[in-house]
Design a protein around this motif. Structure first.
Motif, PDB file in Angstrom:
ATOM      1  N   ALA A  41       0.832  -1.208   0.000  1.00  0.00           N
ATOM      2  CA  ALA A  41       0.000   0.000   0.000  1.00  0.00           C
ATOM      3  C   ALA A  41       0.865   1.256   0.000  1.00  0.00           C
ATOM      4  O   ALA A  41       1.966   1.287   0.551  1.00  0.00           O
ATOM      5  N   SER A  42       0.335   2.292  -0.657  1.00  0.00           N
ATOM      6  CA  SER A  42       0.928   3.621  -0.567  1.00  0.00           C
ATOM      7  C   SER A  42       0.287   4.362   0.606  1.00  0.00           C
ATOM      8  O   SER A  42      -0.858   4.091   0.987  1.00  0.00           O
ATOM      9  N   HIS A  43       1.043   5.298   1.168  1.00  0.00           N
ATOM     10  CA  HIS A  43       0.558   6.056   2.315  1.00  0.00           C
ATOM     11  C   HIS A  43       0.609   7.539   1.983  1.00  0.00           C
ATOM     12  O   HIS A  43       1.654   8.051   1.565  1.00  0.00           O
ATOM     13  N   ASP A  44      -0.510   8.194   2.167  1.00  0.00           N
ATOM     14  CA  ASP A  44      -0.606   9.635   1.943  1.00  0.00           C
ATOM     15  C   ASP A  44      -0.750  10.346   3.277  1.00  0.00           C
ATOM     16  O   ASP A  44      -1.705  10.096   4.023  1.00  0.00           O
ATOM     17  N   TYR A  45       0.208  11.231   3.559  1.00  0.00           N
ATOM     18  CA  TYR A  45       0.100  12.089   4.725  1.00  0.00           C
ATOM     19  C   TYR A  45      -0.190  13.503   4.235  1.00  0.00           C
ATOM     20  O   TYR A  45       0.637  14.095   3.536  1.00  0.00           O
ATOM     21  N   ILE A  46      -1.360  14.021   4.571  1.00  0.00           N
ATOM     22  CA  ILE A  46      -1.771  15.353   4.137  1.00  0.00           C
ATOM     23  C   ILE A  46      -1.438  16.325   5.271  1.00  0.00           C
ATOM     24  O   ILE A  46      -2.002  16.243   6.365  1.00  0.00           O
ATOM     25  N   ALA A  84      -3.396  14.426   8.300  1.00  0.00           N
ATOM     26  CA  ALA A  84      -4.403  13.396   8.043  1.00  0.00           C
ATOM     27  C   ALA A  84      -3.756  12.387   7.108  1.00  0.00           C
ATOM     28  O   ALA A  84      -2.868  12.736   6.321  1.00  0.00           O
ATOM     29  N   ASN A  85      -4.154  11.148   7.190  1.00  0.00           N
ATOM     30  CA  ASN A  85      -3.493  10.144   6.357  1.00  0.00           C
ATOM     31  C   ASN A  85      -4.503   9.163   5.777  1.00  0.00           C
ATOM     32  O   ASN A  85      -5.600   8.961   6.315  1.00  0.00           O
ATOM     33  N   LYS A  86      -4.118   8.591   4.665  1.00  0.00           N
ATOM     34  CA  LYS A  86      -4.920   7.532   4.044  1.00  0.00           C
ATOM     35  C   LYS A  86      -3.984   6.494   3.442  1.00  0.00           C
ATOM     36  O   LYS A  86      -2.812   6.764   3.155  1.00  0.00           O
ATOM     37  N   PHE A 139       4.191  12.700   1.424  1.00  0.00           N
ATOM     38  CA  PHE A 139       3.955  13.791   2.368  1.00  0.00           C
ATOM     39  C   PHE A 139       3.530  15.007   1.540  1.00  0.00           C
ATOM     40  O   PHE A 139       4.365  15.700   0.967  1.00  0.00           O
ATOM     41  N   ARG A 140       2.242  15.227   1.458  1.00  0.00           N
ATOM     42  CA  ARG A 140       1.696  16.327   0.653  1.00  0.00           C
ATOM     43  C   ARG A 140       1.402  17.499   1.594  1.00  0.00           C
ATOM     44  O   ARG A 140       0.663  17.352   2.570  1.00  0.00           O
TER      45      ARG A 140
END
Length: 290
Positions: A183-188, A212-214, A231-232
């Motif tokens: 899985a990829s992890h997005d940290y907003i 926030a993360n998804k 990390f956006r």
């Protein structure tokens, strides 16, 4: 007739032979002194100590930074070899760097099967992202494992003040070791500029952030799964400012004078009431006896 300046004395003295000491007055005087000492020490503690005042305003506080923000990142990937780990940076000003190696270090973990990535770099003050991935590897692995632990992600100067509780390392300790390996992890991230000004007027510029993360599975145009840790970030227009302040000397002196004058006045009123009441009682008793 010679001029006598003593006529202007508003603090007229009563002869000692006209005063009468009492046990009640002595007790009230002792309690009065103890009470004044307590209030004095409380005010002195408040005068010596500094208070931190915070405020919000809309502005870029660090205009001398050249539009850059320092970033410190420390993340462990226990199931991905160091040869495959890289850092990529993109933003809306057209910056696109793949495999950044300046001021970075890769430490092997788990007998070489894992990697700990530590890096310090700068980003522009525009929305963008940086991500840990295998994009810079010469040969892409079949099934890269992106389970990880974020030890540190901080922006700007290191700010350690006991009375300032902020989210300067909000992702510190984030554990994704139990997630889907592919899985990829997005940290907003929403980055909030923060200024700390001490008593000497020195300013330190740091950044807090919310996160926030998804988690999701991403496929490339060839159908392969290429996970990454994203990390956006975006910057908030609101700046938080913390300012150290100390109570002015004139206010401290005014408070001490008010404590002394007020305590003596109230104590004098209480003593006078008690003395008058006791004298009245004595007269009543004498009248009954006669």
């Amino acid at each position: 007739m010679p001029f006598d300046v003593r006529r202007f004395d508003i603090y007229r003295k009563v002869p000692k032979d006209l005063t009468q000491p009492t046990y009640t007055g002595a007790c009230i005087s002792i309690l009065c002194c103890v009470f004044m000492l307590f209030l004095f020490l409380s005010e002195l503690t408040g005068f010596i100590a500094t208070e931190i005042v915070n405020e919000l305003y809309v502005d870029d506080p660090d205009k001398n930074s050249g539009g850059k923000i320092d970033v410190s990142l420390n993340v462990s990937l226990p199931n991905l070899h160091c040869d495959l780990v890289g850092l990529d940076i993109q933003d809306e000003m057209g910056r696109h760097e793949v495999g950044l190696i300046d001021n970075s270090m890769k430490i092997p973990l788990n007998q070489g099967y894992g990697c700990r990535f530590e890096g310090e770099f700068t980003i522009n003050k525009v929305p963008g992202n940086f991500h840990v991935s295998t994009h810079s590897a010469t040969a892409q692995p079949q099934s890269p494992d992106m389970t990880h632990t974020v030890h540190k992600l901080a922006f700007g100067e290191k700010l350690q003040v006991l009375r300032v509780q902020g989210a300067f390392n909000a992702l510190g300790g984030a554990d994704r070791l139990g997630s889907n390996p592919l899985a990829s992890h997005d940290y907003i991230l929403k980055i909030v500029p923060t200024v700390y000004e001490d008593l000497s007027g020195r300013k330190r510029y740091s950044y807090q952030y919310t996160v926030a993360n998804k988690e999701y599975v991403a496929y490339s145009h060839t159908g392969r799964i290429i996970p990454a840790i994203w990390f956006r970030y975006d910057l908030s227009p609101i700046t938080v400012k913390y300012t150290e302040r100390r109570q002015p000397l004139y206010r401290f002196i005014t408070t001490i004078c008010a404590i002394i004058g007020g305590t003596f006045t109230v104590a004098g009123i209480i003593d006078s009431c008690i003395f008058t009441a006791s004298e009245a009682m004595k007269k009543v008793q004498i009248g009954k006896m006669s």
